[in-house]
Design an enzyme around this catalytic site. Structure first.
Site, PDB file in Angstrom:
ATOM      1  N   TYR A   1      17.118   5.286  -3.525  1.00  0.00           N
ATOM      2  CA  TYR A   1      17.523   3.877  -3.599  1.00  0.00           C
ATOM      3  C   TYR A   1      16.506   2.972  -2.910  1.00  0.00           C
ATOM      4  O   TYR A   1      16.027   1.986  -3.498  1.00  0.00           O
ATOM      5  CB  TYR A   1      18.898   3.708  -2.961  1.00  0.00           C
ATOM      6  CG  TYR A   1      19.466   2.306  -3.068  1.00  0.00           C
ATOM      7  CD1 TYR A   1      19.843   1.785  -4.309  1.00  0.00           C
ATOM      8  CD2 TYR A   1      19.639   1.510  -1.943  1.00  0.00           C
ATOM      9  CE1 TYR A   1      20.369   0.501  -4.415  1.00  0.00           C
ATOM     10  CE2 TYR A   1      20.166   0.235  -2.030  1.00  0.00           C
ATOM     11  CZ  TYR A   1      20.526  -0.264  -3.266  1.00  0.00           C
ATOM     12  OH  TYR A   1      21.042  -1.535  -3.369  1.00  0.00           O
TER      13      TYR A   1
ATOM     14  N   LYS B   1      14.081   0.611  -5.189  1.00  0.00           N
ATOM     15  CA  LYS B   1      14.101  -0.852  -5.156  1.00  0.00           C
ATOM     16  C   LYS B   1      12.737  -1.420  -4.773  1.00  0.00           C
ATOM     17  O   LYS B   1      12.339  -2.487  -5.251  1.00  0.00           O
ATOM     18  CB  LYS B   1      15.180  -1.340  -4.175  1.00  0.00           C
ATOM     19  CG  LYS B   1      16.607  -1.161  -4.685  1.00  0.00           C
ATOM     20  CD  LYS B   1      16.909  -2.061  -5.871  1.00  0.00           C
ATOM     21  CE  LYS B   1      18.385  -2.051  -6.217  1.00  0.00           C
ATOM     22  NZ  LYS B   1      18.710  -2.944  -7.346  1.00  0.00           N
TER      23      LYS B   1
ATOM     24  N   VAL C   1      32.893  -1.536   5.276  1.00  0.00           N
ATOM     25  CA  VAL C   1      34.023  -2.474   5.241  1.00  0.00           C
ATOM     26  C   VAL C   1      35.192  -1.889   4.457  1.00  0.00           C
ATOM     27  O   VAL C   1      36.332  -1.871   4.931  1.00  0.00           O
ATOM     28  CB  VAL C   1      33.597  -3.835   4.649  1.00  0.00           C
ATOM     29  CG1 VAL C   1      34.817  -4.731   4.444  1.00  0.00           C
ATOM     30  CG2 VAL C   1      32.601  -4.537   5.569  1.00  0.00           C
ATOM     31  N   SER C   2      34.917  -1.394   3.258  1.00  0.00           N
ATOM     32  CA  SER C   2      35.995  -0.811   2.453  1.00  0.00           C
ATOM     33  C   SER C   2      36.534   0.462   3.103  1.00  0.00           C
ATOM     34  O   SER C   2      37.749   0.710   3.090  1.00  0.00           O
ATOM     35  CB  SER C   2      35.511  -0.526   1.033  1.00  0.00           C
ATOM     36  OG  SER C   2      34.308   0.208   1.026  1.00  0.00           O
TER      37      SER C   2
ATOM     38  N   THR D   1      24.164  -1.782  14.149  1.00  0.00           N
ATOM     39  CA  THR D   1      24.623  -3.105  13.728  1.00  0.00           C
ATOM     40  C   THR D   1      24.367  -3.354  12.244  1.00  0.00           C
ATOM     41  O   THR D   1      23.462  -2.767  11.643  1.00  0.00           O
ATOM     42  CB  THR D   1      23.934  -4.227  14.532  1.00  0.00           C
ATOM     43  OG1 THR D   1      22.532  -4.247  14.215  1.00  0.00           O
ATOM     44  CG2 THR D   1      24.134  -4.033  16.019  1.00  0.00           C
TER      45      THR D   1
END
Length: 320
Positions: free
Chosen positions: A151, A155, A194-195, A216
């Site tokens: 990934y 990118k 988060v999920s 972080t």
């Protein structure tokens, strides 16, 4: 929005059934664009765009961008690629092919149709950064052979292709480097923090903390991110990017866990596990370029965005 021919713009969104793509598609439809969504549903979901089926300006094509696509469009938002480690590490070769072959095919389409094209790149091009916060001039610190490389390096190669098409063919390009984004329609099983935290808390399970929880991240609500993408696409042709899009608020994983637990309630504990290979220790965008060039900045505070996201997952898990 209308094209130079006086008709609605015909906009292609690759990966339009994904989390960010589905929000972007709605915004484009709301402003009057004709939108063609292309997705192979590897990590996207039909549920994300189900309610758009009867929209007269919406069209869905099941297609893998690693194969050429022959349609007529005015603009291309190239978002197609699994963006969470769970999905992109499941088939790393295909992830790299999506980044590279997919970009070549979409750039070829843009060249043939004279379309403007935007790449949804990522903060992962910075790797585990030695510079903090990360500004666009930083070249990054990326492992070329690690489990995340498909990934990260994919990118980076996509960005290279975009700028080579710009230099060699004068293609109108835009490159956005997207930092952690969250909000409704995230997949509950996509492995993003988060999920993960919200679903675990709602189900009364321990919240998984990797490492000591002091690493972080900066979290941008999806509506803010979509606004940034549209502003970048609509900017003058000389604005190519790359431009960081993200929220510069920086939080440790422990701070995020505490916020989620305060919103959800219950008595979930924290469960510590080893830090995955090459997981970045710090991540925060310098968004000066977006602020000065696009007049863009995030508006949704983390507490507010998390509350909306918790409501979404609570309804989803309840089958509403």
């Amino acid at each position: 929005m209308t094209s130079l021919l006086g008709r609605p713009k015909r906009v292609l969104v690759t990966g339009g059934a994904g989390f960010i793509g589905s929000h972007l598609t709605r915004r484009l439809l709301e402003r009057g664009d004709d939108v063609v969504v292309v997705d192979n549903f590897y990590s996207g979901s039909r549920d994300n765009i189900l309610e758009l089926r009867d929209e007269p300006r919406f069209e869905l094509m099941r297609h893998d961008v690693t194969f050429p696509l022959y349609i007529e469009v005015d603009e291309i938002y190239h978002l197609a690629c699994p963006a969470s480690p769970v999905f992109y590490q499941r088939d790393p070769v295909q992830t790299t092919k999506t980044c590279v072959h997919g970009s070549i095919n979409m750039l070829g389409l843009a060249k043939r149709t004279n379309a403007k094209i935007l790449l949804a790149s990522t903060s992962e091009v910075y790797g585990d950064p030695a510079v903090h916060p990360q500004e666009e001039s930083y070249w990054g610190n990326v492992n070329t052979i690690g489990i995340r490389s498909c990934y990260d390096e994919g990118k980076r190669a996509a960005e290279t292709l975009f700028f080579d098409y710009w230099r060699q063919h004068q293609l109108r390009i835009k490159v956005a480097r997207i930092f952690n984004t969250y909000g409704p329609r995230m997949a509950p099983d996509d492995g993003r923090v988060v999920s993960n935290f919200i679903v675990q808390a709602l189900q009364g399970q321990p919240l998984t903390i990797f490492g000591d929880g002091q690493q972080t991240r900066s979290f941008c609500y999806v509506d803010d991110l979509v606004e940034g993408l549209i502003r970048l696409m609509d900017s003058p042709d000389e604005v190519t990017g790359p431009i960081n899009l993200g929220n510069p608020g920086e939080f440790t994983m422990l701070e995020l866990a505490e916020k989620v637990l305060a919103l959800v309630g219950g008595d979930s504990k924290l469960e510590y596990r080893p830090l995955p290979q090459d997981d970045p220790v710090r991540r925060r965008p310098d968004i000066t370029r977006a602020q000065t060039t696009l007049g863009w900045g995030p508006t949704v505070p983390l507490d507010e965005g998390l509350a909306r996201t918790v409501d979404h997952f609570r309804a989803k898990l309840a089958g509403v």
